[in-house]
Scaffold this active site. Structure first.
Site, PDB file in Angstrom:
ATOM      1  CE  LYS A   1      -9.002  -1.135  -3.730  1.00 57.42           C
ATOM      2  NZ  LYS A   1      -8.381  -2.414  -3.336  1.00 57.42           N
TER       3      LYS A   1
ATOM      4  CB  THR B   1      -6.691   0.186   3.784  1.00 52.80           C
ATOM      5  OG1 THR B   1      -6.151   0.600   5.026  1.00 52.80           O
ATOM      6  CG2 THR B   1      -5.676  -0.651   3.086  1.00 52.80           C
TER       7      THR B   1
ATOM      8  CB  THR C   1      -8.899  -5.353  -6.129  1.00 48.78           C
ATOM      9  OG1 THR C   1      -9.355  -5.020  -4.819  1.00 48.78           O
ATOM     10  CG2 THR C   1      -8.184  -4.175  -6.741  1.00 48.78           C
TER      11      THR C   1
ATOM     12  CG  ASN D   1      -5.685 -12.113   2.060  1.00 46.36           C
ATOM     13  OD1 ASN D   1      -5.438 -11.257   1.215  1.00 46.36           O
ATOM     14  ND2 ASN D   1      -6.766 -12.092   2.810  1.00 46.36           N
TER      15      ASN D   1
END
EC number: 2.3.1.35
Lengths: 383, 383
Positions: free
Chosen positions: B168, B179, B146, B378
């Protein structure tokens, strides 16, 4: 205003030379009576600064005649010498004012792990005492600033009596309690037990629910001093409401001035099975770095809210959760709700509502966004 | 390499058009046997993505014949339709491969709260199946990226058998478990109970101790598939060590590629009264935003470490704590230690040792610094 809004108090704020910048760094607040009742709430961090260890003992007596506060150094993690310095500071204040050192509270804020320059602080106490004034509250509030961009004060006046106060804190606001220095004064005629009850009730729903960056200080102190100078003993409920109002106002000001923040975020948890659940969920949302970054980018990223809720032990069903951001229910029943394009995030205040659909309890936590400025401010200098 | 390093596996990675960028976004891993034993560990977030809910059920059977993984969409918080989409994806894989859908695990990663483009994903399954290859591991690892800047693979080969895998994860690495999406394969001849035991033991001390930003995903999945194609049944201890080694390597790669990070921080807690204490303290330090900013600024701010330790329930005395940063004991007995100017922080890896002086247990948590780039990454896009 500030700590001298209530009758019976004098204060001063001076530059003692503790800060290398030459800015004000020493504040003195004196209760001139007739009574000197006091209550205090301190950090729940187990690594407590020397002034916290000292002031906790002072408050056990229920009487405080003066508070000396310095910025420019936290006097935390400074070993036995640090505690001796706090003790010497209280003795100096007692000596100058003709009080008992056991009734002198001490607060410090600034860098951890550095001894205070006592050769500057002790003479500063004399200078501050010489400048004590019934109009000195504002100067005292200015002298306790660290990375604060503005000083914070608040006052509520009722029928013949007043509650006022000052606060400092710009980063590191977190629960357990508040990660800040706060001194509240009142001229109401109340004993220390009543002050303690009102102060604990107020901090629980105000400073304890202000969470800027999830970090807890070694120096947090909130003091409430009563002079009794108004001669009025208010109803408890009315007094408690006034204290809560001042604490809420100061807490809101602290969030508004949090380091690097560009958004003030009100996280309101509704329909929780218990107040504890509501607080746990609110705190989890308020501490989610990814959400705080998204809010910084004006992105109504409700998936981050659900992720945060999912890490708690609160009562809820994932497929019954609802989330509103600035009035738009972007998540309904744990899934996509109204169009996120409808969310207007241009303003500084952002309101997130998390509906747990599990009861009728509620809690509100205040936090702020996570910004590049926060990173810069906390990486560029040791604080 | 990657998931096809072990014998008995084929894989593919293609661009199905799920990502608007046109980058690879669909990976297929197939266990060609002779056995199809499997174990899995999933997010402990209570808000679980549809593919997690599905795969948890699949793994209860102890057999997995194929894993389909997509990037470009998490399929989390997508309601009943999202679950139907996961189900349809598994059915499609089963249909194309001639397997049972109940043995097809599904993993998704990407934005929460958006339905997957099934009109692109389902044809993509056919394309991926057509490209399955014993050399396809690398392509599969690339297709699950990602915000990862590099793909992550690791392989350990022993006497005739191999454990390999891909991972990933670039942001949102946090405990409870990891996570991230991870698929490990082995050609060792082992049953699902043994795989489960080895996988849980490994994740507990690797992925569970990687904490980038304290946030926990809705989609975390770590799978371990055994084909038995080597015909060798290794000793449990040797196999468990190999699995832990691959997990540790992948976990280290995840931290090294964490969003916006400029420092990889190894937080080692020593002399704890219990391993739980060591982990709690390590996590508290690793999650302290103020410390993470200080490390970003190459500031050996040990006061932040003590503040973080003080918020835990671990056994310790504040005046017995010692902290070393990159080998310099900057804090001794809870107070100022060696000269902080001696700490060299120019390199990417930073090593913090927190000595609780309360026992003999230890734990290591990996995290990274908090940077302006993390905030930008983010806040600038919904992820």
């Amino acid at each position: 205003m500030s700590v001298t809004a209530a009758k019976g108090f004098s204060a001063a704020g001076i530059a003692a030379g503790i800060k290398e910048t030459g800015n004000p760094d020493l504040a003195l607040v004196v209760n001139n009576g007739p009574r000197r009742a006091a209550a205090g709430v301190f950090t729940s961090n187990r690594v407590k600064a020397a002034p916290v260890l000292w002031s906790e003992q002072v408050l056990k007596g229920g009487e405080v005649s003066a508070v000396i506060l310095n910025s420019g150094g936290a006097n935390a993690c400074t070993g036995p010498k640090g505690f001796q310095d706090t003790h010497a500071t209280a003795e100096k204040v007692a000596d100058v004012l003709g009080h008992d050192a056991a009734e002198v509270a001490v607060c410090s804020t600034g860098l951890i792990g550095v001894l205070l320059p006592m050769d500057k602080l002790l003479p500063g106490v004399e200078t501050a005492a010489a400048q004590l004034s019934e109009h000195g509250g504002e100067k005292a509030a200015i002298a306790i600033k660290t990375t604060d961009t503005v000083h914070k004060t608040s006052v509520v006046s009722k029928d013949g009596w007043t509650v006022g106060g000052m606060a400092k804190g710009a980063g590191m606001l977190a629960p357990g309690l508040a990660t800040m220095l706060v001194v509240l004064t009142t001229d109401a005629d109340l004993d220390s037990e009543t002050l303690d009850k009102a102060l604990r009730a107020a901090t629980k729903v105000t400073f304890d629910r202000v969470d800027s960056d999830g970090c807890m200080s070694t120096n947090d102190t909130v003091l409430l001093l009563a002079s009794g100078a108004s001669g009025i003993t208010p109803e408890y409920a009315e007094f408690a409401a006034a204290v809560e109002s001042v604490c809420a106002d100061l807490g809101r000001q602290l969030i508004g001035d949090a380091e690097g923040a560009s958004k003030d975020i009100k996280v309101e948890v509704i329909n929780a099975a218990s107040e504890d659940d509501a607080v746990e969920v609110g705190r989890s949302i308020a501490r989610n770095n990814l959400l705080k970054c998204a809010i910084n980018g004006e992105d109504p990223n409700w998936g981050r809210v659900l992720s945060a809720i999912g890490t708690t032990r609160a009562v809820f069903e994932p497929d019954q959760l609802n989330v509103a951001i600035n009035g738009v229910w972007v998540c309904k029943n744990g899934s996509v709700g109204d169009d996120r394009e409808l969310v207007d995030m241009r303003y500084r205040e952002v309101h997130i509502v998390a509906d747990l659909a599990a009861g009728s309890e509620t809690a509100t936590i205040w936090t702020n966004d996570l910004t590049a400025d926060y990173v810069h401010e906390n990486s560029a200098y040791s604080s």
